[in-house]
Design a protein around this motif. Structure first.
Motif, PDB file in Angstrom:
ATOM      1  N   UNK A  62       0.803  -1.227   0.000  1.00  0.00           N
ATOM      2  CA  UNK A  62       0.000   0.000   0.000  1.00  0.00           C
ATOM      3  C   UNK A  62       0.836   1.278   0.000  1.00  0.00           C
ATOM      4  N   UNK A  63       2.143   1.159  -0.193  1.00  0.00           N
ATOM      5  CA  UNK A  63       2.972   2.368  -0.204  1.00  0.00           C
ATOM      6  C   UNK A  63       2.556   3.326  -1.308  1.00  0.00           C
ATOM      7  N   UNK A  64       2.116   2.782  -2.421  1.00  0.00           N
ATOM      8  CA  UNK A  64       1.668   3.611  -3.541  1.00  0.00           C
ATOM      9  C   UNK A  64       0.381   3.018  -4.094  1.00  0.00           C
ATOM     10  N   UNK A  65      -0.688   3.803  -4.066  1.00  0.00           N
ATOM     11  CA  UNK A  65      -1.992   3.320  -4.522  1.00  0.00           C
ATOM     12  C   UNK A  65      -2.632   4.384  -5.411  1.00  0.00           C
ATOM     13  N   UNK A  66      -2.936   4.020  -6.633  1.00  0.00           N
ATOM     14  CA  UNK A  66      -3.589   4.954  -7.547  1.00  0.00           C
ATOM     15  C   UNK A  66      -5.005   5.269  -7.062  1.00  0.00           C
ATOM     16  N   UNK A  67      -5.437   6.507  -7.275  1.00  0.00           N
ATOM     17  CA  UNK A  67      -6.792   6.895  -6.904  1.00  0.00           C
ATOM     18  C   UNK A  67      -7.796   6.092  -7.735  1.00  0.00           C
ATOM     19  N   UNK A  68      -8.805   5.502  -7.078  1.00  0.00           N
ATOM     20  CA  UNK A  68      -9.651   4.532  -7.772  1.00  0.00           C
ATOM     21  C   UNK A  68     -10.522   5.103  -8.882  1.00  0.00           C
ATOM     22  N   UNK A  69     -11.233   6.198  -8.651  1.00  0.00           N
ATOM     23  CA  UNK A  69     -12.164   6.688  -9.665  1.00  0.00           C
ATOM     24  C   UNK A  69     -11.436   7.357 -10.825  1.00  0.00           C
ATOM     25  N   UNK A  70     -10.316   8.013 -10.538  1.00  0.00           N
ATOM     26  CA  UNK A  70      -9.516   8.560 -11.622  1.00  0.00           C
ATOM     27  C   UNK A  70      -8.965   7.429 -12.495  1.00  0.00           C
ATOM     28  N   UNK A  71      -8.541   6.347 -11.855  1.00  0.00           N
ATOM     29  CA  UNK A  71      -8.043   5.192 -12.607  1.00  0.00           C
ATOM     30  C   UNK A  71      -9.140   4.599 -13.474  1.00  0.00           C
ATOM     31  N   UNK A  72     -10.324   4.447 -12.913  1.00  0.00           N
ATOM     32  CA  UNK A  72     -11.427   3.873 -13.682  1.00  0.00           C
ATOM     33  C   UNK A  72     -11.863   4.782 -14.822  1.00  0.00           C
ATOM     34  N   UNK A  73     -11.758   6.093 -14.637  1.00  0.00           N
ATOM     35  CA  UNK A  73     -12.064   7.012 -15.738  1.00  0.00           C
ATOM     36  C   UNK A  73     -11.082   6.819 -16.883  1.00  0.00           C
ATOM     37  N   UNK A  74      -9.820   6.634 -16.537  1.00  0.00           N
ATOM     38  CA  UNK A  74      -8.777   6.377 -17.535  1.00  0.00           C
ATOM     39  C   UNK A  74      -9.067   5.074 -18.279  1.00  0.00           C
ATOM     40  N   UNK A  75      -9.454   4.053 -17.513  1.00  0.00           N
ATOM     41  CA  UNK A  75      -9.750   2.749 -18.092  1.00  0.00           C
ATOM     42  C   UNK A  75     -11.021   2.798 -18.932  1.00  0.00           C
ATOM     43  N   UNK A  76     -11.991   3.614 -18.533  1.00  0.00           N
ATOM     44  CA  UNK A  76     -13.245   3.707 -19.296  1.00  0.00           C
ATOM     45  C   UNK A  76     -12.995   4.115 -20.737  1.00  0.00           C
ATOM     46  N   UNK A  77     -11.969   4.945 -20.944  1.00  0.00           N
ATOM     47  CA  UNK A  77     -11.693   5.458 -22.283  1.00  0.00           C
ATOM     48  C   UNK A  77     -11.086   4.407 -23.206  1.00  0.00           C
ATOM     49  N   UNK A  78     -10.558   3.322 -22.639  1.00  0.00           N
ATOM     50  CA  UNK A  78      -9.882   2.317 -23.466  1.00  0.00           C
ATOM     51  C   UNK A  78     -10.596   0.965 -23.419  1.00  0.00           C
ATOM     52  N   UNK A  79     -11.806   0.935 -22.858  1.00  0.00           N
ATOM     53  CA  UNK A  79     -12.635  -0.268 -22.848  1.00  0.00           C
ATOM     54  C   UNK A  79     -14.025   0.104 -23.337  1.00  0.00           C
ATOM     55  N   UNK A  80     -14.860  -0.915 -23.561  1.00  0.00           N
ATOM     56  CA  UNK A  80     -16.171  -0.642 -24.148  1.00  0.00           C
ATOM     57  C   UNK A  80     -17.344  -1.146 -23.323  1.00  0.00           C
ATOM     58  N   UNK A  81     -17.230  -2.332 -22.733  1.00  0.00           N
ATOM     59  CA  UNK A  81     -18.414  -2.927 -22.112  1.00  0.00           C
ATOM     60  C   UNK A  81     -18.206  -3.327 -20.657  1.00  0.00           C
ATOM     61  N   UNK A  82     -16.977  -3.542 -20.229  1.00  0.00           N
ATOM     62  CA  UNK A  82     -16.717  -4.110 -18.908  1.00  0.00           C
ATOM     63  C   UNK A  82     -17.134  -3.128 -17.824  1.00  0.00           C
ATOM     64  N   UNK A  83     -17.757  -3.635 -16.756  1.00  0.00           N
ATOM     65  CA  UNK A  83     -18.199  -2.791 -15.650  1.00  0.00           C
ATOM     66  C   UNK A  83     -17.001  -2.254 -14.875  1.00  0.00           C
ATOM     67  N   UNK A  84     -17.207  -1.130 -14.204  1.00  0.00           N
ATOM     68  CA  UNK A  84     -16.140  -0.431 -13.498  1.00  0.00           C
ATOM     69  C   UNK A  84     -16.572  -0.232 -12.048  1.00  0.00           C
ATOM     70  N   UNK A  85     -15.905  -0.940 -11.127  1.00  0.00           N
ATOM     71  CA  UNK A  85     -16.362  -0.927  -9.746  1.00  0.00           C
ATOM     72  C   UNK A  85     -15.303  -0.487  -8.761  1.00  0.00           C
ATOM     73  N   UNK A  86     -15.747   0.061  -7.649  1.00  0.00           N
ATOM     74  CA  UNK A  86     -14.858   0.405  -6.538  1.00  0.00           C
ATOM     75  C   UNK A  86     -15.090  -0.595  -5.413  1.00  0.00           C
ATOM     76  N   UNK A  87     -14.021  -1.147  -4.902  1.00  0.00           N
ATOM     77  CA  UNK A  87     -14.141  -2.116  -3.812  1.00  0.00           C
ATOM     78  C   UNK A  87     -12.946  -1.952  -2.869  1.00  0.00           C
ATOM     79  N   UNK A  88     -13.005  -0.922  -2.059  1.00  0.00           N
ATOM     80  CA  UNK A  88     -14.118  -0.007  -1.902  1.00  0.00           C
ATOM     81  C   UNK A  88     -13.603   1.417  -1.718  1.00  0.00           C
TER      82      UNK A  88
END
Length: 320
Positions: A62-88
């Motif tokens: 856990x020394x370095x952890x990417x922010x979850x929603x910013x990461x998922x926004x980045x991933x949303x742009x390069x995917x099409x159908x897969x769901x994007x979840x925070x846990x948690x």
């Protein structure tokens, strides 16, 4: 039952390039969802760890952890159908309107693919940093969900509660989904009961099929007592960290949902029979992804994930 995958968003050697590679390959393999998590900081002292109740060092992972929603926004742009979840996301560390708008923004950019997983938190140093009391975290989290759902609803939005207040206001953007699923992470009986009353699903972490059966049963019982149908609710089980995926079978001491693709597929079938709707596998632990990312490690791990999908499919785990 569906399969999900935790993105490798933590560890000093992870990178946006690796996250994108994993996300795109997971979508190609047919995974249903990608998951991220929130970690505000890693104290340099022993703290009471969430599951054991005993003081210990928060893992170096856990020394370095990417922010979850910013990461998922980045991933949303390069995917099409897969769901994007925070846990948690740790709900009490946030403001309901702010987090509601962040989830809604992601939902709009992704075309309605968001799953909002929330927890009440366990690390007191994070609460101290956010200047939030750890007292009555459960009640605070319950009201947080009510206020967040209000912000997703029609304007004017209003909420008057013990912990949060929203004066009659316009709160936008609204999500694409009519109802963003809100899942709750829960371990303690009171938290499981709360999830059964108010959430759209549960995110348990169970170390065995027996533990998982008990938690799911309690969740479904709580839902029924609240006049809800358990068939309408999600149970998204997280493979405990670290849970290895290995080419060869593991013998004595094999962790639940760990081992060879065939062993994992058998555990997935057991989880399905218990009532789990999705299992998401850990983000590459056991292949060096958390301490020293190498392209060969990532490729090997993704290859094993493909074998897990094939083994699960042969057993009929992924059938509707």
């Amino acid at each position: 039952m569906e399969l999900g995958l935790a993105l490798p968003t933590a560890g000093p050697q992870t990178s946006p390039e690796t996250i994108v590679q994993v996300a795109q390959e997971a979508e190609r393999l047919g995974f249903a969802a990608l998951w991220t998590f929130e970690r505000l900081l890693r104290p340099l002292e022993k703290v009471v760890l969430y599951s054991s109740g005993e003081p210990g060092m928060v893992p170096e992972f856990y020394r370095s952890t990417y922010e979850p929603l910013e990461t998922l926004s980045y991933v949303a742009a390069v995917t099409e159908r897969i769901k994007l979840g925070s846990a948690v996301m740790v709900a009490p560390l946030h403001v309901p309107v702010s987090l509601a708008r962040r989830f809604a923004t992601l939902d709009r950019f992704s075309g309605g693919r968001v799953i909002a997983g929330l927890g009440q938190g366990w690390q007191h140093r994070e609460f101290e940093t956010a200047n939030v009391s750890t007292n009555r975290r459960g009640a605070r989290t319950e009201e947080f969900i009510t206020a967040m759902r209000a912000a997703w609803g029609p304007d004017p939005v209003r909420h008057e509660g013990e912990f949060y207040r929203i004066a009659p206001s316009e709160v936008n953007p609204k999500p694409v989904q009519t109802h963003i699923p809100v899942l709750m992470a829960a371990f303690a009986p009171a938290a499981v009961e709360r999830a059964g009353r108010i959430a759209d699903g549960l995110i348990p972490v169970a170390s065995s099929a027996e533990d998982l059966r008990g938690v799911v049963s309690a969740f479904h019982d709580a839902a029924r007592k609240a006049g809800r149908d358990p068939e309408d609710l999600m149970v998204v089980d997280q493979a405990p960290w670290p849970t290895p995926i290995t080419r060869e079978p593991i013998g004595d001491g094999r962790p639940f949902l760990g081992g060879s693709p065939e062993q994992i597929a058998e555990d997935l079938m057991a989880a399905r029979e218990i009532g789990v709707t999705q299992v998401y596998l850990a983000g590459g632990q056991g292949l060096g992804l958390d301490v020293g990312l190498q392209r060969a490690d990532v490729d090997q791990w993704l290859g094993l994930l493909g074998e897990v999908v094939e083994a699960a499919d042969r057993l009929g785990v992924l059938a509707p």
